[in-house]
Each structure stands twice: as structure tokens, then as C-alpha cells.
Design an enzyme around this catalytic site. Structure first.
Site, PDB file in Angstrom:
ATOM      1  N   THR A 126       0.893  -1.657  -0.004  1.00  0.00           N
ATOM      2  CA  THR A 126      -0.010   0.188   0.176  1.00  0.00           C
ATOM      3  C   THR A 126       0.971   1.330  -0.261  1.00  0.00           C
ATOM      4  OG1 THR A 126      -1.442   1.296   1.512  1.00  0.00           O
ATOM      5  CG2 THR A 126      -0.279  -0.335   2.368  1.00  0.00           C
ATOM      6  N   GLU A 128       0.019   3.118   1.570  1.00  0.00           N
ATOM      7  CA  GLU A 128       0.240   4.367   3.029  1.00  0.00           C
ATOM      8  C   GLU A 128       2.198   3.576   4.145  1.00  0.00           C
ATOM      9  OE1 GLU A 128      -1.187   5.728   5.483  1.00  0.00           O
ATOM     10  OE2 GLU A 128      -2.520   5.997   3.866  1.00  0.00           O
ATOM     11  N   TYR A 150      -1.277   0.185  10.587  1.00  0.00           N
ATOM     12  CA  TYR A 150      -1.891  -0.649   9.137  1.00  0.00           C
ATOM     13  C   TYR A 150      -0.309  -0.140   8.486  1.00  0.00           C
ATOM     14  CZ  TYR A 150      -3.480  -1.266   4.620  1.00  0.00           C
ATOM     15  OH  TYR A 150      -3.970  -1.471   3.512  1.00  0.00           O
ATOM     16  N   LYS A 154       1.976  -3.720   7.291  1.00  0.00           N
ATOM     17  CA  LYS A 154       2.207  -3.181   5.333  1.00  0.00           C
ATOM     18  C   LYS A 154       3.780  -3.473   5.598  1.00  0.00           C
ATOM     19  CE  LYS A 154      -2.097  -4.498   4.058  1.00  0.00           C
ATOM     20  NZ  LYS A 154      -2.761  -5.433   2.587  1.00  0.00           N
TER      21      LYS A 154
END
Ligand code: NDP
Ligand code: GDP
Length: 324
Positions: A126, A128, A150, A154
Site C-alpha cells: 500500500t 500508506e 497499519y 504492511k
């Protein structure tokens, strides 16, 4: 020979579109189904494919179930889309997020290494992971700086994928996907929260919409386009990592403007900023450079943000209309 795919997160937004794509290509699609107390197949039903998937019960937090799923499916391609995928929840459930989004990836890679080492693997990484951005436009070489549990989890999932590729020669690829949305997006994410509210306000069921940081900028694409990039990655002779994005960034505020204008309303009459939706640490801006995906995979986004939001508002008008 019929190809077999195993998709974790098959009941999620991307899982549903990817399963539809694979079924259309003649794959036998196996979906890992995490046990829940409620029915989670609404997206698959909306696409009319819930009866075409072979479900295998399992959970990314349960390595034994992943091994069983690998053996049972005899998958040629494994797509790991399952995750606790909502950034805001990752501060409330940091350990669960790490167990599923980080260690779960190792569990699946281990199952492949031991039981089906010729299977090709896709990891749902991601944007992110870029978090506090280290370059104006982020690509495969931009350093990472995650800003949430998160993003951190990830990042582990991304690096363990790279590591298993380099350690054991697995055909393992990581797609660094920027935000992608659709009428099947979860209602907790900002685009769908907005398009659902627009439909309710238009139909007289709601008056205001409370949002957090509307100055945040995201590079939003259409999920239906993005699952094609996932599939293309696993068709390459060599595994690699790819950024998948549109190359355009927009504020939450301007996305709201587009959504409200789609039904002839002004967002300023309805949107209220509520600090309750601010996050402990924010990712202010994301902007991807998908040049490698275009060059190597021949992939290009096909849907503009205006088209995407229009499609989502239309779907929510239909849904809310049906409730009446
Ligand atoms: P969704 O939240 O829509 O779907 C997540 C899926 O993961 C659901 O099927 C969910 O099952 C499943 N899941 C959750 N926990 C577990 C678990 N412990 N074991 C097995 N399955 C589990 O996410 P998206 O479809 O939007 O995203 C797909 C993947 O891509 C995710 O990994 C996400 O983090 C990542 N990603 C998404 C982006 C986006 O913009 N959409 C951007 C970049 C990456 P259930 O339905 O039962 O809850
Ligand atoms: P994310 O990029 O994976 O966190 O996707 P989201 O759709 O959850 O959030 C995108 C951006 O919208 C983030 O910068 C959020 O802080 C911002 N945002 C502003 N208001 C809201 C809101 O009410 N809900 C959500 N989910 N995000 C919001």
C-alpha cells in the site's frame, strides 16, 4: 489446463473484482473465507459471482488453515488481499493489525514454500507505507516512512515478500497500490462515506456529513482497473514490485465537491469538520508515479476521479432508494 487461484480477502472490495476478473479468464477461483457471525458475501452477490467461488474456511492469523488452503486449492496463483485494511482502526487494534497484515503474510509465504513452491504470489502492499512522504511523487525507489500501525504492518508484509523472493526464489511480487475505490468500497473509507451521504442527503434522509481532515490529498483510482495490474504482475516471467496509481492527487475537500455536484448540491452546505475523525498521525499527501507498471505491464488507469465518484454516487442513490 485450467488455472487455479487462491484469493485471501475474497469478500473484500478488491477480492470481489479480482475474483470476477479471474472467473472471466476461466480460472478455478478458491476464496479463503474467514468465519464471521454475519454474512460477508454481499459484494460477491452484487457482482453475481457468489455461487462461482470455491470457499475454504481459514484465517490469516491461523497458519494451519493457510497450509490447508494451499494443499486443498493446489493454487497456481495466490493473491493475498486479506487484511485489517482500515487505517483508523489500526490504532484501536494494533496487535490484530500486526498479526493479520504482517505475520499473516509470513504464514502464507511459508505455506507456499512448504506445500506449493511453484505457486506465484501477489502481496497487497500500500501507498500508506510512504506515509510521511520522502519524495514528491512516490515510486518503487522512494524510501518508506509509515505513519500508522497499519502502514507499519504492511511494510513488514512488503519486505517479507521481497525476502522470500530473494531467499527461496519464490515468484513473489508486491503491488504498492495507491487508494482505489468503487461502489463496493467499505462505507468507513472517505470516498464511500461521502457518496453514501450524498445519496442520503439528496433523498432527504440526512442533512449533514461529518468528516475529519478534508485537506488530506489522495491519489484515487478505480478498483476495477487496479485488479488487472495485480493479475498482470503474476503473468510476468520475473517477479517484481510495482507502484499502481493514477499520477493525480486531489484533496478530500475537492472530492466532496465533485460528489455533491453530481446531484446538484454544494458540499459547503452539508460538510462539517469534526475533530473526532482526526487521526493520531496523518498522511497528508500521496501521489504515485505508475511509470514502471505502464512500461513493464502495459497497465494504465482507465477511470478518472469524476467518473469514479459519479459511478459511486449513482450506486448509492440506487441503494438508498431501495431502502425507502
Ligand atoms: P477490504 O477491507 O474491502 O477487504 C479486506 C478483506 O480481508 C475482507 O475480505 C476481509 O474479510 C478479509 N480479512 C480481514 N481479516 C482477515 C483475516 N484475519 N483472515 C482472512 N481474511 C481477513 O479491503 P480492500 O479490498 O479494499 O483491499 C484489499 C487489500 O489491499 C487489503 O490488504 C488492503 O490493505 C490492501 N490495499 C487496499 C487499498 C485500497 O485503496 N483499497 C490500497 C492499498 C492496499 P471479511 O469480509 O470477512 O471481513
Ligand atoms: P486511507 O488513505 O487508507 O486512510 O483511506 P481513507 O479513505 O480512510 O482516508 C483518506 C483520507 O481522508 C485520510 O487522510 C483521512 O484522514 C481523510 N478523512 C477525512 N475525513 C474522513 C472520514 O470521515 N473518514 C475517513 N475514513 N477518512 C477521512
Amino acid at each position: 489446463m485450467t488455472k487455479r487461484a487462491l484469493v485471501t480477502g475474497v469478500t473484500g472490495q478488491d477480492g470481489a473484482y479480482l475474483a470476477q476478473l479471474l472467473l472471466g479468464k476461466g480460472y478455478e477461483v478458491h476464496g479463503l473465507l474467514a468465519r464471521r457471525s454475519t454474512d460477508t458475501k454481499w459484494r460477491l452477490r452484487e457482482l453475481g459471482i457468489d455461487g462461482d467461488i470455491r470457499f475454504i474456511e481459514g484465517d490469516l492469523a491461523d497458519a494451519a488453515s493457510l497450509q490447508r488452503a494451499l494443499v486443498k486449492s493446489q493454487a497456481d496463483e495466490v493473491y493475498n488481499l486479506g487484511a485489517q485494511s482500515f487505517v483508523a482502526s489500526s490504532w484501536d487494534q494494533p496487535l490484530l493489525t500486526g498479526t493479520v497484515d504482517a505475520l499473516g503474510v509470513t504464514g502464507l509465504l511459508e505455506a507456499i514454500r512448504q506445500f506449493k513452491p511453484d505457486a506465484r504470489f501477489y502481496q497487497a502492499s500500500t501507498s500508506e507505507m510512504f506515509g510521511l512522504i520522502q519524495a514528491e511523487r512516490q515510486d518503487e525507489n522512494t524510501p518508506f516512512y509509515p505513519r500508522s500501525p497499519y502502514g507499519v504492518a504492511k511494510l513488514y508484509g512488503h519486505w517479507i515478500t521481497v525476502n522470500y523472493r530473494e531467499s527461496f526464489g519464490l515468484h513473489a511480487s508486491s503491488g504498492i497500490l495507491f487508494n482505489h475505490e468503487s461502489p463496493l468500497r467499505g462505507i468507513e473509507f472517505v470516498t464511500r462515506k461521502v457518496t453514501d451521504a450524498v445519496a442520503r442527503i439528496k433523498l432527504g434522509k440526512q442533512r449533514e456529513l461529518r468528516l475529519g481532515n478534508i485537506d488530506a490529498k489522495r491519489d484515487w483510482g478505480f478498483a476495477g482497473d487496479y485488479v488487472e495490474a495485480m493479475w498482470l504482475m503474476l503473468q510476468q516471467a520475473k517477479p517484481a514490485d510495482y507502484v499502481v496509481a493514477t499520477g493525480v492527487t486531489t484533496t478530500v475537500r475537492d472530492m466532496c465537491k465533485i460528489a455533491f455536484e453530481a446531484v446538484g448540491l454544494n458540499y459547503q452546505d452539508h460538510v462539517v469538520v469534526d475533530p473526532a475523525f482526526f487521526r493520531p498521525a496523518e498522511v497528508d499527501i500521496l501521489l504515485g508515479n505508475p511509470a514502471k507498471a505502464e512500461r513493464v505491464l502495459g497497465w494504465k488507469p482507465r477511470t478518472s476521479l469524476v467518473e469514479l465518484i459519479g459511478m459511486m454516487v449513482e450506486a448509492d442513490l440506487r441503494r438508498v432508494g431501495r431502502e425507502q
